[in-house]
Design a protein around this motif. Sequence first.
Motif, short mmCIF file in Angstrom:
data_model
loop_
_atom_site.label_atom_id
_atom_site.label_comp_id
_atom_site.label_asym_id
_atom_site.label_seq_id
_atom_site.Cartn_x
_atom_site.Cartn_y
_atom_site.Cartn_z
N GLY B 153 29.41 39.09 37.65
CA GLY B 153 28.24 39.12 36.77
C GLY B 153 28.17 40.46 36.08
N ARG B 154 26.94 40.85 35.70
CA ARG B 154 26.78 42.13 34.99
C ARG B 154 27.30 43.30 35.82
N ILE B 155 26.90 43.34 37.11
CA ILE B 155 27.30 44.47 37.95
C ILE B 155 28.81 44.41 38.23
N GLY B 156 29.30 43.22 38.54
CA GLY B 156 30.73 43.08 38.81
C GLY B 156 31.58 43.53 37.62
N LEU B 157 31.15 43.15 36.42
CA LEU B 157 31.89 43.55 35.22
C LEU B 157 31.87 45.06 35.02
N ALA B 158 30.70 45.66 35.30
CA ALA B 158 30.58 47.12 35.13
C ALA B 158 31.48 47.85 36.13
N VAL B 159 31.60 47.30 37.34
CA VAL B 159 32.52 47.88 38.33
C VAL B 159 33.95 47.74 37.83
N ALA B 160 34.27 46.57 37.28
CA ALA B 160 35.62 46.31 36.79
C ALA B 160 36.02 47.29 35.68
N GLU B 161 35.10 47.51 34.74
CA GLU B 161 35.40 48.43 33.63
C GLU B 161 35.72 49.83 34.14
N VAL B 170 42.37 44.66 38.52
CA VAL B 170 41.11 44.05 38.95
C VAL B 170 41.29 42.54 39.09
N SER B 171 40.78 42.00 40.19
CA SER B 171 40.71 40.55 40.32
C SER B 171 39.33 40.19 40.85
N TYR B 172 39.01 38.89 40.83
CA TYR B 172 37.65 38.51 41.20
C TYR B 172 37.59 37.11 41.78
N TYR B 173 36.48 36.87 42.47
CA TYR B 173 36.13 35.52 42.91
C TYR B 173 34.77 35.20 42.32
N SER B 174 34.60 34.01 41.81
CA SER B 174 33.26 33.51 41.49
C SER B 174 33.34 31.99 41.61
N ARG B 175 32.20 31.33 41.46
CA ARG B 175 32.21 29.88 41.67
C ARG B 175 33.21 29.20 40.74
N SER B 176 33.29 29.72 39.49
CA SER B 176 34.28 29.14 38.58
C SER B 176 34.96 30.27 37.82
N LYS B 177 36.16 29.98 37.31
CA LYS B 177 36.94 30.95 36.56
C LYS B 177 36.21 31.27 35.26
#
Lengths: 325, 313
Positions: B153-161, B170-177
């Motif tokens: 989400g917003r926070i996850g994306l800010a961490v990724a940047e 960077v990789s991630y998990y969420s309910r959907s791709k």
Amino acid sequence: MAGDEETPPALILHHLPNFKLSIFALLRSKYTVLDPLDDPPHPSFPELSNAARLMLCAGPTPVTAAVLDRYPALECVVGSSAGINHFDVAACRSRRIRITCAGDSFSDDVADYAVGLAIDVLRRVSAADRFVRAGSWPVRREYGLGSKVSGKRVGIVGLGSIGSRIAKRFESFGCSIAYTSTKKKPNIPYTFHANAARLASNTDILIVCCALTDETRHLINTEVMATLGNSGIIVNVGRGALVDEKALVEMLVSGEIGGAGLDVFEHEPRVPRELFALDNVVLSPHHAVLTPDSLGAIEDLLLANIEAFFSNQPLKAEVQLEFAS
Amino acid sequence: MDAIGVLMLCPMNNYLEQELDKRFNLFRYWTQPNQTEFLAQHADSIRAVVGNSTAGASADLIDALPKLEIVSNFSVGLDKIDLTRCKEKGVRVTNTPDVLTDDVADLAIGLMLAVLRRICQCDKYVRSGAWKLGDFRLTTKFSGKRVGIIGLGRIGLAVAERAEAFDCPVSYYSRSKKADTNYTYYGSVAELASNSDVLVVACALTPETTHVVNREVLDALGPKGVLINIGRGPHVDEAELVSALVEGRLGGAGLDVFEKEPQVPEELFGLENVVLLPHVASGTEETRIAMADLVLGNLEAHFSSKALLTPVV
């Protein structure tokens, strides 16, 4: 060629008794290693050291004119440190002795550490960790607020291989970047300031990461710190003597500057005790470079430079000394 | 608007409290010796509730306030608010998204650096006066480590940047791709953990994400892996986390949140590979003022019949 000779070429090891690198053993298998601290000494030390052309200097071991005088045939010193403030550069220059340094082997780790120290100081990470471990959270409930990192103005003193990596990292936090260095760098989008005081007056986070020379000793003095002010913080990952430590301590204690993250000190390992009681400082024992990755990279570089020297190949991370012609 | 009754559930910010007091008829719930009696007495005048991540509008509270129109929350998380009951009763709900995103992401990176580079331990060592030259220990490099994010989400994306600027894949998990990113997607948290050096919890707390980091995930992260939790304590099975750390099955952890705050498992206090913070991820002066302004702005918008700034319900 080295391989054609019966005796491997001579290499002087110059190091403090407790400062050893793990490649020393490998070097002894490949070269005729001359270590003045060996007991017993190499049986032919006087003749071999008289003819030795290459020295490896480990860590911050001082390379003074007196040290150089012991080795009349010396042509090059391969160093393992990022800085060359422990070298008598004038003496090297007059004897046309080449110097190599760590180049950018350490740069990522030092840049990471600088960012880590800045976040720690502003967000009070180490102080908050102490608060929790002391069991204070259930008792005092609220822990004081920190200061935001994102969007702050970052001022970098010395935009070299470390400084530019620090800049890149802080850009991702939405921070604006400015710098000072001996001269303005072409093709760099960051704002240049002609001196440290002017940089400090436009900065919230002042990061010191330039080389220590006669010109940069105490570059961060009372005036620069007063300009930075009580909302600004200093992070020093360069050398202790870049900052006037006595003035720094006074201004931290009196609250004239907002905080500090210090990996280096003027008289290591001595750290001013007045700092121990402050929650707005983070203290570190000159650790910024110490990861296995950095040490591996520097050892690879040292080995490559030693081999390159003996086979007349170009050296890596050579310091440009501008020998008089 | 000074006739409108606003119930503040707990002390959260001095500036917010002062401004609420100035603009509304403010009731401080935590100062009431008998809260049931207090609610009965003021049920007719309280039209708004201000809560945060530790105290929200429960079903009981909502039921006890028949004139309640809006819950203006001083946090982004809504896990303490009974959203279903709010919907049933037509009570509007707002939170404070975006303004704290940067702070939380900054702290996530700060925790990664503090854990891997042992910054808090270094500080403790120097302050103890024990530093001797040549006496050093190696720490772990951060740049280039594989960062896995639970919840982009917003926070996850800010961490990724931020992690990208440290050359971290960077990789991630969420309910959907997600369609709009090039980060590597994993369909399960365990799979993400086994492909990460640093695993960050940055999703919302829901029944589905409670204990999303369980023993299987911790074991997949492994003895060199580091867990960072800047989400909510119940995201992580804390008992499993403690045993993984104590037994050396996990490399380290940076924790801003815990299951039973302000209680922190004492087994962690002696560990050098953890950093323990008292839920301060959004705790900066600048952000608290921005959050307070959103709480106030939502209340004023609601009571002057304008569109809410950050509506949830």
